[in-house]
Design a protein around this motif. Structure first.
Motif, short mmCIF file in Angstrom:
data_model
loop_
_atom_site.label_atom_id
_atom_site.label_comp_id
_atom_site.label_asym_id
_atom_site.label_seq_id
_atom_site.Cartn_x
_atom_site.Cartn_y
_atom_site.Cartn_z
N ALA A 1 6.76 -0.84 1.75
CA ALA A 1 5.33 -0.57 1.64
C ALA A 1 4.52 -1.86 1.78
O ALA A 1 3.34 -1.91 1.44
CB ALA A 1 5.03 0.10 0.30
N TRP B 1 -8.58 4.01 -5.48
CA TRP B 1 -8.00 4.86 -4.44
C TRP B 1 -9.00 4.94 -3.30
O TRP B 1 -10.19 5.15 -3.51
CB TRP B 1 -7.73 6.26 -5.00
CG TRP B 1 -6.58 6.27 -5.94
CD1 TRP B 1 -6.59 5.91 -7.26
CD2 TRP B 1 -5.24 6.65 -5.64
NE1 TRP B 1 -5.33 6.04 -7.79
CE2 TRP B 1 -4.48 6.50 -6.82
CE3 TRP B 1 -4.61 7.10 -4.49
CZ2 TRP B 1 -3.13 6.78 -6.88
CZ3 TRP B 1 -3.26 7.39 -4.54
CH2 TRP B 1 -2.53 7.23 -5.72
N ARG C 1 -14.76 6.96 4.39
CA ARG C 1 -13.93 6.40 3.33
C ARG C 1 -14.67 6.49 2.01
O ARG C 1 -15.83 6.10 1.89
CB ARG C 1 -13.57 4.95 3.61
CG ARG C 1 -12.86 4.30 2.42
CD ARG C 1 -12.09 3.08 2.78
NE ARG C 1 -10.90 3.44 3.55
CZ ARG C 1 -10.15 2.55 4.18
NH1 ARG C 1 -10.47 1.26 4.13
NH2 ARG C 1 -9.09 2.94 4.85
N GLU D 1 -5.01 6.22 -0.15
CA GLU D 1 -4.18 5.02 -0.24
C GLU D 1 -4.53 4.26 -1.50
O GLU D 1 -5.68 4.28 -1.94
CB GLU D 1 -4.44 4.11 0.97
CG GLU D 1 -4.16 4.76 2.30
CD GLU D 1 -4.58 3.88 3.47
OE1 GLU D 1 -5.33 2.90 3.26
OE2 GLU D 1 -4.18 4.19 4.59
N TYR E 1 1.32 9.05 10.02
CA TYR E 1 0.08 8.87 9.28
C TYR E 1 -0.51 7.46 9.41
O TYR E 1 -1.57 7.20 8.86
CB TYR E 1 0.29 9.23 7.81
CG TYR E 1 0.57 10.70 7.63
CD1 TYR E 1 -0.47 11.62 7.58
CD2 TYR E 1 1.87 11.16 7.54
CE1 TYR E 1 -0.21 12.97 7.42
CE2 TYR E 1 2.14 12.51 7.38
CZ TYR E 1 1.10 13.41 7.33
OH TYR E 1 1.36 14.75 7.18
N TYR E 2 0.16 6.56 10.12
CA TYR E 2 -0.41 5.23 10.34
C TYR E 2 -1.61 5.39 11.27
O TYR E 2 -1.53 6.05 12.31
CB TYR E 2 0.60 4.28 10.99
CG TYR E 2 1.85 3.99 10.20
CD1 TYR E 2 2.01 4.40 8.88
CD2 TYR E 2 2.88 3.29 10.79
CE1 TYR E 2 3.17 4.11 8.18
CE2 TYR E 2 4.05 3.00 10.09
CZ TYR E 2 4.18 3.40 8.78
OH TYR E 2 5.32 3.12 8.10
N GLU F 1 -3.69 0.29 -3.16
CA GLU F 1 -3.06 -1.02 -3.00
C GLU F 1 -2.52 -1.47 -4.35
O GLU F 1 -3.18 -1.32 -5.38
CB GLU F 1 -4.05 -2.03 -2.44
CG GLU F 1 -4.34 -1.78 -0.98
CD GLU F 1 -4.94 -2.99 -0.27
OE1 GLU F 1 -4.73 -4.13 -0.73
OE2 GLU F 1 -5.60 -2.77 0.76
N GLU G 1 3.71 12.06 -0.96
CA GLU G 1 3.64 10.69 -0.46
C GLU G 1 4.07 10.65 1.00
O GLU G 1 5.05 11.27 1.40
CB GLU G 1 4.53 9.75 -1.27
CG GLU G 1 4.41 8.32 -0.80
CD GLU G 1 5.00 7.29 -1.75
OE1 GLU G 1 4.82 6.09 -1.46
OE2 GLU G 1 5.61 7.68 -2.76
N THR H 1 3.87 7.40 2.69
CA THR H 1 3.89 5.96 2.96
C THR H 1 4.81 5.61 4.11
O THR H 1 4.46 4.79 4.97
CB THR H 1 4.32 5.19 1.70
OG1 THR H 1 3.38 5.45 0.66
CG2 THR H 1 4.40 3.69 1.96
N GLU I 1 0.83 -1.19 0.00
CA GLU I 1 0.00 0.00 0.00
C GLU I 1 0.87 1.25 0.00
O GLU I 1 1.87 1.31 0.70
CB GLU I 1 -0.86 -0.04 1.27
CG GLU I 1 -1.85 1.05 1.44
CD GLU I 1 -2.67 0.79 2.69
OE1 GLU I 1 -3.80 0.28 2.55
OE2 GLU I 1 -2.18 1.10 3.79
N ARG I 2 0.47 2.24 -0.79
CA ARG I 2 1.14 3.54 -0.80
C ARG I 2 0.13 4.57 -0.31
O ARG I 2 -1.06 4.49 -0.65
CB ARG I 2 1.62 3.88 -2.21
CG ARG I 2 2.54 2.84 -2.83
CD ARG I 2 4.01 3.10 -2.70
NE ARG I 2 4.50 4.34 -3.22
CZ ARG I 2 4.98 4.54 -4.44
NH1 ARG I 2 5.05 3.52 -5.31
NH2 ARG I 2 5.42 5.72 -4.82
N LYS I 3 0.60 5.52 0.46
CA LYS I 3 -0.27 6.51 1.10
C LYS I 3 0.20 7.92 0.74
O LYS I 3 1.40 8.20 0.74
CB LYS I 3 -0.23 6.32 2.62
CG LYS I 3 -1.21 7.16 3.39
CD LYS I 3 -1.13 6.89 4.89
CE LYS I 3 -1.63 5.51 5.20
NZ LYS I 3 -2.11 5.35 6.57
#
Length: 154
Positions: free
Chosen positions: A58, A99, A89, A115, A141-142, A117, A134, A136, A6-8
């Motif tokens: 990631a 997204w 969401r 995010e 940001y978690y 995937e 970005e 990630t 996953e990229r955030k």
């Protein structure tokens, strides 16, 4: 076991709001340790128990199981760490990927992240115009870290 890649990213404006319908998510953590995240989430009328391993790059291991809605509500009310994370969401398709844009509420109000995937860490993908920096690899940001360090206190 499945693997999540996953990229955030931060979101730069509100153009995405016209592209999808938001669903309220309420989630809490039975464990927010980076080695083992154990999350309970209610999304609409469904509920899931999710277990995630440590993030490397990631990527991280992930297991998800549907659970009864009543059990999830009891976990959120009685067992989960505080505060409970609440957010809307939005799932927005863009050039073959979905997204997920999260608009946070409560103590994380004002935070909006997106995010995506991927199949692999080096997968090329197009970014919508409303995608910004970005984050990630920025642990702030978690979701599990937003419990102890809510966005409104940054």
């Amino acid at each position: 076991m499945s693997v999540e890649i996953e990229r955030k990213f931060l979101v730069t404006d509100e153009r995405w709001k016209t592209m999808g319908q938001g669903v309220l998510l309420r989630q809490g953590y039975l464990s927010s340790s980076p080695e083992r995240i154990v999350r309970v989430r209610i999304e609409g009328e469904g509920a899931m128990l999710t277990i995630k391993g440590r993030t490397v790059g990631a990527t991280r291991s992930e297991w998800e199981y549907p659970i009864p809605l009543e059990d999830a509500q009891a976990f959120l009310d009685n067992l989960c760490e505080r505060p409970i994370i609440e957010k809307y969401r939005y799932r927005i398709p863009y050039q073959g990927l979905t997204w997920e844009v999260d608009e946070f509420l409560g103590e994380n109000s004002g935070l909006v992240v997106a995010e995506v995937e991927l199949e692999s860490e080096d997968q090329a993908f197009a970014k919508p115009a409303w995608i910004g920096q970005e984050v990630t690899h920025d642990a702030r940001y978690y979701n599990a870290n937003l419990l102890r360090h809510p966005y409104v206190r940054w």
